[in-house]
Design a protein around this motif. Structure first.
Motif, PDB file in Angstrom:
ATOM      1  N   SER A  15       1.147  -1.215  -0.115  1.00 50.72           N
ATOM      2  CA  SER A  15       0.496   0.278   0.451  1.00 50.72           C
ATOM      3  C   SER A  15       0.568   1.312  -0.214  1.00 50.72           C
ATOM      4  O   SER A  15       1.996   1.350   0.631  1.00 50.72           O
ATOM      5  CB  SER A  15      -1.039   0.111   1.162  1.00 50.72           C
ATOM      6  OG  SER A  15      -0.164   0.431   2.052  1.00 50.72           O
ATOM      7  N   TRP A  16       0.073   2.255  -1.236  1.00 47.18           N
ATOM      8  CA  TRP A  16       0.637   3.397  -0.589  1.00 47.18           C
ATOM      9  C   TRP A  16       0.204   4.282   0.502  1.00 47.18           C
ATOM     10  O   TRP A  16      -0.546   4.046   1.020  1.00 47.18           O
ATOM     11  CB  TRP A  16       1.054   4.273  -1.674  1.00 47.18           C
ATOM     12  CG  TRP A  16       1.570   3.649  -2.502  1.00 47.18           C
ATOM     13  CD1 TRP A  16       1.217   2.619  -3.565  1.00 47.18           C
ATOM     14  CD2 TRP A  16       2.834   4.555  -3.381  1.00 47.18           C
ATOM     15  NE1 TRP A  16       1.822   2.317  -5.192  1.00 47.18           N
ATOM     16  CE2 TRP A  16       3.496   3.689  -4.458  1.00 47.18           C
ATOM     17  CE3 TRP A  16       3.620   5.357  -2.954  1.00 47.18           C
ATOM     18  CZ2 TRP A  16       4.392   3.790  -5.535  1.00 47.18           C
ATOM     19  CZ3 TRP A  16       5.396   5.186  -3.317  1.00 47.18           C
ATOM     20  CH2 TRP A  16       5.519   4.443  -4.264  1.00 47.18           C
ATOM     21  N   LYS A  17       1.377   5.469   1.688  1.00 46.87           N
ATOM     22  CA  LYS A  17       1.292   6.000   2.652  1.00 46.87           C
ATOM     23  C   LYS A  17       0.472   6.952   1.858  1.00 46.87           C
ATOM     24  O   LYS A  17       0.030   8.380   2.542  1.00 46.87           O
ATOM     25  CB  LYS A  17       1.765   5.857   3.325  1.00 46.87           C
ATOM     26  CG  LYS A  17       2.432   4.543   4.135  1.00 46.87           C
ATOM     27  CD  LYS A  17       1.288   3.424   4.235  1.00 46.87           C
ATOM     28  CE  LYS A  17       1.749   2.239   5.039  1.00 46.87           C
ATOM     29  NZ  LYS A  17       0.439   1.683   5.496  1.00 46.87           N
ATOM     30  N   GLU A  32       4.208   0.817   1.270  1.00 53.13           N
ATOM     31  CA  GLU A  32       4.802  -0.513   2.218  1.00 53.13           C
ATOM     32  C   GLU A  32       4.953  -1.634   1.109  1.00 53.13           C
ATOM     33  O   GLU A  32       4.718  -2.115   0.385  1.00 53.13           O
ATOM     34  CB  GLU A  32       3.792  -0.566   3.202  1.00 53.13           C
ATOM     35  CG  GLU A  32       3.847  -2.395   4.187  1.00 53.13           C
ATOM     36  CD  GLU A  32       2.735  -2.539   5.009  1.00 53.13           C
ATOM     37  OE1 GLU A  32       2.867  -3.687   5.828  1.00 53.13           O
ATOM     38  OE2 GLU A  32       1.869  -1.733   4.875  1.00 53.13           O
ATOM     39  N   ASP A  41       8.567  -1.189   5.733  1.00 52.65           N
ATOM     40  CA  ASP A  41       8.335   0.434   4.784  1.00 52.65           C
ATOM     41  C   ASP A  41       9.761   1.451   4.069  1.00 52.65           C
ATOM     42  O   ASP A  41      10.046   1.419   4.562  1.00 52.65           O
ATOM     43  CB  ASP A  41       7.784   1.235   6.441  1.00 52.65           C
ATOM     44  CG  ASP A  41       6.999   0.743   7.104  1.00 52.65           C
ATOM     45  OD1 ASP A  41       6.073  -0.054   6.372  1.00 52.65           O
ATOM     46  OD2 ASP A  41       6.529   0.853   8.263  1.00 52.65           O
TER      47      ASP A  41
END
Length: 407
Positions: A15-17, A32, A41
């Protein structure tokens, strides 16, 4: 896609933060990554903005070195930013280098130490000498690297034949990749391609830098008209303001006298004034043009400026001017009146009238004046109120509570 370990060749984006257009700071988690061994991360190495995400959430099998996003500077305008072209070639991972260039049997100490046999000898490819992808054969004037000598010994190639192997190293030096290409373990063009790639990466590419547009200069025909129309008076230079306040030193002299009579010690007036100045400079109201100090800016970076203070320490030093002491008015003697000769002859002399004293002017002080001095400070523009507060504090300390200055 970053290589999070020496053996990593590909990874999955969990996933993109951050999203496209979001700003981030150094240390923020950008995305991640998941591999077959761990989940990690990826943190930002500098401040910036997320310009474009090319590999979305849930992407599988993304090769190390391939583009997954484009980041921009924190001051860049994303609406006018041109994305660079993606480079099709990327650095092979350490695991791929091991697969392509190193024989797995080489890790065995028993096989490395075994003497070469006729079965182990490798015949070079006939096309290797005529291949133009690698360098040119040169006589090796430098000693061979230990890894090259070990590889030649393992493959049964005599050391004298090293001069026939095309060399792509600096100054014509033989590299291990040249030997692997010579015996056919890797592509013939691989050493020269890697050499060209390293040379390219060793120089800063400024081909995408654009020259800024110069500012528009008005033409000579319109310049005078614009100058006359836009003429504005030049701002006057900032002048400092001198603020003064009369302060009586009577209470200070009384305290000084009591100290002399009690302790036999004379405390100079300068000591009283210096201590009063030190106390009055504490927690003065901030000026209108106040600029934060380096310590305050550092606290803002650390987030320690939650409680803001509206005061700061001043650096005023008063100038003391003594008023001239007033004297008692004395009436000047006027000229004596002369006797008339006729009065003398007739025997009736008149008494000389006493000279009349002139009344003192309205602004003349009579009697002894108190010990009053004028304290003044020079305040820059915007600090006038701050200077007045300072002088009022000094006046209060010296006239009301001078005994607090005796320590």
């Amino acid at each position: 896609m970053p290589a999070m370990s020496p053996t990593m060749t590909e990874g999955n984006i969990t996933s993109w933060k951050v999203r496209e257009g979001d700003s981030f700071l150094t240390g923020d988690v950008l995305l991640e990554i998941e591999t077959d061994k761990a989940q990690m991360d990826v943190e930002a190495q500098d401040d910036g903005k997320m310009a474009k995400i090319t590999q979305a959430d849930g992407s599988k099998g993304v090769k190390v070195g391939s583009r997954i996003a484009v980041v921009a500077g924190e001051e860049d305008d994303l609406s006018t930013l041109e994305l660079p072209l993606e480079d099709a070639t990327f650095a092979p991972s350490p695991q791929e280098d091991l697969k392509s260039g190193i024989d797995p049997s080489q890790s065995s100490e028993s096989q490395a130490e075994a003497p070469p046999s006729s079965k182990d000898a490798v015949t070079p490819r006939a096309s290797s000498s005529s291949s133009s992808g690698s360098g040119t054969p040169r006589k090796q004037t430098y000693p061979l690297y230990p890894s090259i000598a070990a590889l030649l010994h393992e493959k049964g190639i005599p050391t004298s034949e090293a001069d026939k192997i095309p060399a792509s190293g600096p100054k014509g030096r033989l590299l291990k990749g040249d030997v692997l290409a010579y015996i056919g373990r890797i592509s013939q063009s691989y050493p020269s391609e890697q050499s060209a790639r390293i040379t390219k990466l060793g120089h800063l590419d400024l081909s995408n830098v654009q020259v800024a547009t110069p500012p528009r200069v008005p033409s000579q025909s319109t310049a005078p008209a614009q100058d006359t129309a836009s003429q504005t008076p030049e701002p006057e230079p900032e002048t400092n303001t001198e603020i003064a306040l009369p302060i009586s030193m009577k209470s200070v002299l009384e305290v000084q006298k009591r100290i002399q009579e009690t302790l036999g010690v004379t405390m100079p007036l300068s000591t009283f004034i210096a201590r009063a100045t030190e106390i009055a400079n504490d927690e003065l109201p901030r000026p209108a043009n106040y600029k934060p100090s380096s310590d305050e800016l550092f606290n803002q970076v650390l987030g320690l400026d939650k409680v803001k203070s509206e005061t700061s320490r001043g650096d005023f030093v008063p100038q003391v001017t003594a008023l001239p002491s007033a004297t008692v008015f004395r009436a000047p003697l006027g000229p004596l009146k002369k006797h008339d000769i006729i009065d003398i002859l007739t025997g009736n002399p008149t008494r000389a009238s006493k000279p009349m004293a002139k009344p003192p002017p309205a602004n003349t002080m009579t009697g002894s004046a108190p010990a009053t001095n004028v304290f003044s400070v020079v305040a820059v523009k915007g600090e006038e109120q701050r200077a007045r507060v300072f002088l009022e504090r000094v006046k209060t300390i010296l006239q009301v509570e001078p005994g607090s200055l005796v320590i």
